[in-house]
Design a protein around this motif. Structure first.
Motif, PDB file in Angstrom:
ATOM      1  N   ASP A  12       0.788  -1.226   0.000  1.00 33.90           N
ATOM      2  CA  ASP A  12       0.000   0.000   0.000  1.00 33.90           C
ATOM      3  C   ASP A  12       0.820   1.275   0.000  1.00 33.90           C
ATOM      4  N   VAL A  13       2.138   1.158   0.016  1.00 31.47           N
ATOM      5  CA  VAL A  13       2.998   2.331  -0.121  1.00 31.47           C
ATOM      6  C   VAL A  13       3.880   2.078  -1.334  1.00 31.47           C
ATOM      7  N   TRP A  14       3.872   2.995  -2.287  1.00 32.85           N
ATOM      8  CA  TRP A  14       4.594   2.811  -3.537  1.00 32.85           C
ATOM      9  C   TRP A  14       5.463   4.023  -3.846  1.00 32.85           C
ATOM     10  N   GLY A  15       6.601   3.747  -4.456  1.00 36.15           N
ATOM     11  CA  GLY A  15       7.441   4.821  -4.956  1.00 36.15           C
ATOM     12  C   GLY A  15       7.006   5.231  -6.351  1.00 36.15           C
ATOM     13  N   GLN A  16       7.685   6.242  -6.886  1.00 34.70           N
ATOM     14  CA  GLN A  16       7.314   6.789  -8.195  1.00 34.70           C
ATOM     15  C   GLN A  16       7.983   6.043  -9.343  1.00 34.70           C
ATOM     16  N   GLY A  17       8.981   5.239  -9.036  1.00 37.07           N
ATOM     17  CA  GLY A  17       9.648   4.453 -10.063  1.00 37.07           C
ATOM     18  C   GLY A  17      10.931   5.082 -10.564  1.00 37.07           C
ATOM     19  N   THR A  18      11.833   4.223 -11.041  1.00 40.77           N
ATOM     20  CA  THR A  18      13.077   4.679 -11.645  1.00 40.77           C
ATOM     21  C   THR A  18      13.327   3.830 -12.891  1.00 40.77           C
ATOM     22  N   GLN A  19      13.735   4.485 -13.972  1.00 39.72           N
ATOM     23  CA  GLN A  19      13.897   3.812 -15.250  1.00 39.72           C
ATOM     24  C   GLN A  19      15.236   3.091 -15.324  1.00 39.72           C
ATOM     25  N   VAL A  20      15.196   1.851 -15.752  1.00 29.35           N
ATOM     26  CA  VAL A  20      16.401   1.072 -16.036  1.00 29.35           C
ATOM     27  C   VAL A  20      16.352   0.663 -17.503  1.00 29.35           C
TER      28      VAL A  20
END
Length: 127
Positions: A115-123
């Protein structure tokens, strides 16, 4: 406010390595189960790895990354990591970390449980 912030993504050649970081704020990460997910263009989000909290908490890996990726935590920094080695073009995706409060020694690959998520990082893995 509970927040996760990923960093460490980038462009890398096949066979290379990256270490992703996931810094938590507003809560103590060591009390939470944590997972890494990824989503490639045109594909569904998939679980990569997870880590249950507490001593003896289990870790688990998707078959596609087992032996190449390692999940870890530094409780003094309230941060989790995903060390990615021997990267392949098919590892290209946006990587997300996610957390949920849990006392279980087991972790799950079901994204609905987080229920807690980050915004993401591109690889991006490309020659």
């Amino acid at each position: 406010q509970l927040q996760l912030v990923e960093s460490g993504g980038g462009n890398v050649q096949p066979g290379g390595s990256l270490r992703l970081s996931c810094e938590a704020s507003g809560f103590t990460l060591k009390h939470y189960t944590l997972a890494w997910f990824r989503q490639a263009p045109g594909k569904e989000r998939e679980a990569v790895s997870c880590s249950a909290n507490g001593s003896g908490g289990r870790t688990d890996y998707a078959g596609s990354v087992k032996g190449r990726f390692t999940i870890s935590r530094d409780n003094t920094k309230n941060t989790a990591y995903l060390q990615m080695n021997s990267l392949k073009p098919e590892d290209t995706a946006i990587y997300f970390c996610a957390a949920t409060y849990s006392r279980s020694h087991y972790c799950a690959f079901d994204s609905n449980q987080y229920d807690v998520w980050g915004q993401g990082t591109q690889v991006t893995v490309s020659s």
